[in-house]
Motif scaffolding. Structure first.
Motif, PDB file in Angstrom:
ATOM      1  N   ALA A  14       1.006  -1.155  -0.114  1.00  0.00           N
ATOM      2  CA  ALA A  14      -0.145   0.109   0.200  1.00  0.00           C
ATOM      3  C   ALA A  14       1.071   1.044  -0.290  1.00  0.00           C
ATOM      4  O   ALA A  14       0.499   2.694  -0.430  1.00  0.00           O
ATOM      5  N   ALA A  15       2.287   0.950   0.048  1.00  0.00           N
ATOM      6  CA  ALA A  15       3.253   2.051  -0.021  1.00  0.00           C
ATOM      7  C   ALA A  15       3.185   2.769  -1.311  1.00  0.00           C
ATOM      8  O   ALA A  15       4.318   2.194  -2.002  1.00  0.00           O
ATOM      9  N   GLN A  16       3.243   3.904  -1.468  1.00  0.00           N
ATOM     10  CA  GLN A  16       3.589   4.670  -2.668  1.00  0.00           C
ATOM     11  C   GLN A  16       5.300   5.144  -1.978  1.00  0.00           C
ATOM     12  O   GLN A  16       5.012   6.579  -1.758  1.00  0.00           O
ATOM     13  N   HIS A  17       6.254   4.634  -3.100  1.00  0.00           N
ATOM     14  CA  HIS A  17       7.943   5.089  -2.574  1.00  0.00           C
ATOM     15  C   HIS A  17       8.153   5.941  -4.321  1.00  0.00           C
ATOM     16  O   HIS A  17       9.082   6.491  -3.306  1.00  0.00           O
ATOM     17  N   LEU A  18       7.478   5.825  -5.354  1.00  0.00           N
ATOM     18  CA  LEU A  18       7.314   6.939  -6.582  1.00  0.00           C
ATOM     19  C   LEU A  18       6.862   7.326  -6.956  1.00  0.00           C
ATOM     20  O   LEU A  18       5.757   6.343  -7.433  1.00  0.00           O
ATOM     21  N   TYR A  19       5.862   8.481  -7.295  1.00  0.00           N
ATOM     22  CA  TYR A  19       5.139   8.703  -7.542  1.00  0.00           C
ATOM     23  C   TYR A  19       5.396   8.651  -9.166  1.00  0.00           C
ATOM     24  O   TYR A  19       6.374   9.510  -9.361  1.00  0.00           O
TER      25      TYR A  19
END
Length: 367
Positions: A14-19
């Protein structure tokens, strides 16, 4: 080599490390990835190298899609924070290992040299020629990192990725190696990506800078241009050390009204749409102890903290307009709680709109 990233993003659970971002690096130049810890710099470099696969988007090398290619099928050299060398091999054998593996000439060296000649040349460039017969464990941290850099250069890869390679070294060694790296990369034989948390390091390396924050690419361009014209408050905060002083203001007519009631005349009328909340930005080095010139902003406050760092003094001052940090050349002594006046040339002021976008920036010398 031309490296282009198209709509590239990376998510872990669920973690967005890079948009999603689009970025085309300047070929044959140094591009600095600048941002705080967890800004997304290492994630982006791992995607460039092929160590990780993006959740979406593409990685293009000279127009060819290499998104699915693993790192072993890409011609990439990497240097990390840690001193990663083969412990059982001498310095000479460490540097020679990529030359023996790939049977190619090291970047920046004349063709036709033997492997030993190439190792000797690289060792001389990085000032470790007297340690070639030693094991890495017999070297200091700075010397070990020089070996790792020499081995990366020996690979002669068209893309070199350096993930905060100097962060574990002391100040003096960082200064020495940073200067040497600038000279090594000046040949333009490789496209270099260098990650750092330090704005000063980006300025010293020059080239181009990509400012990152919380997994987003905020701005990319020539380093001096990004520094002098930050596109937003977020860029200004990231590319200032100490952080840029930011004071709330209201746009009125041809000027700004600060919290204290002080009016700053900008010399030009603000659009009607900007007759409202704005932010005034002043870099710490733009503040001075002496005033008296025309078009100056005078800020009265009290000293909260004074720190001496090298040849500079950083003084923290509480003013009615807001909290300020001034970077003063030389060693100064201040009593805590003492009254202090700081002065700034209006021409050195930045103005940002209510959404954080840059409105006005100081004009650089020469245009």
């Amino acid at each position: 080599m031309q490296l282009s990233l198209q709509a590239l993003s990376h998510r872990v659970g669920a973690a967005q490390h890079l948009y999603p971002l689009d970025l085309t690096l300047q070929a044959g130049a140094v591009s600095v990835l600048l941002g705080a810890t967890q800004a997304g710099k290492t994630t982006l470099m791992r995607l460039m190298a092929g160590l990780d696969k993006p959740s979406a988007g593409r990685v293009l090398v000279d127009g060819q899609d290499v998104t699915g290619l693993p790192v072993r099928q890409r011609n990439v050299a990497m240097v990390y924070q840690q001193f990663i060398n083969y412990p059982s091999m001498t310095v000479r054998d460490n540097i020679a290992s990529p030359l023996k593996l790939h049977r190619t000439s090291a970047g920046g060296l004349p063709r036709g040299l033997s492997i030993d000649q190439q190792v000797d040349a690289l060792a001389q460039k990085l000032h470790i020629e007297m340690h070639l017969d030693k094991l890495p464990a017999q070297l200091s941290g700075g010397q070990q990192q020089r070996v790792a850099l020499a081995r990366a250069l020996a690979k002669g890869a068209p893309l070199m990725l350096l993930d905060e390679p100097l962060v574990n070294l002391d100040y003096k060694l960082r200064e020495e190696l940073r200067e040497e790296l600038s000279q090594l990369f000046a040949s333009g034989d490789a496209t270099v990506v260098y990650a750092t948390t330090e704005p000063a390091e980006a300025l010293q390396l020059g080239g181009y800078t990509a400012v990152m924050d919380a997994g987003e690419l905020l701005q990319y361009g020539p380093t001096a241009e990004v520094y002098h014209r930050p596109a937003s408050l977020r860029v200004a905060r990231a590319f200032s050390d100490p952080p840029m002083n930011l004071l709330p203001a209201l746009g009125q007519g041809q000027g700004l009204r600060l919290n204290s009631g002080l009016v700053l005349a900008l010399g030009q009328a603000l659009p009607q749409a900007l007759q409202g909340p704005l932010t005034l930005g002043l870099r710490a080095h733009a503040l001075r102890l002496e005033g008296g010139g025309a078009g100056e902003l005078a800020l009265q406050g009290r000293v909260e903290l004074a720190e001496i760092s090298g040849s500079d003094t950083f003084v923290h001052v509480h003013c009615a307009e807001g909290e300020l940090v001034a970077q003063l050349s030389g060693v100064h002594h201040f009593e805590l709680g003492a009254a202090l006046s700081l002065y700034a040339d209006i021409a050195q002021a930045y103005v940002f709109d209510a959404h954080g976008a840059l409105l006005l920036a100081p004009q650089r010398r020469g245009g």
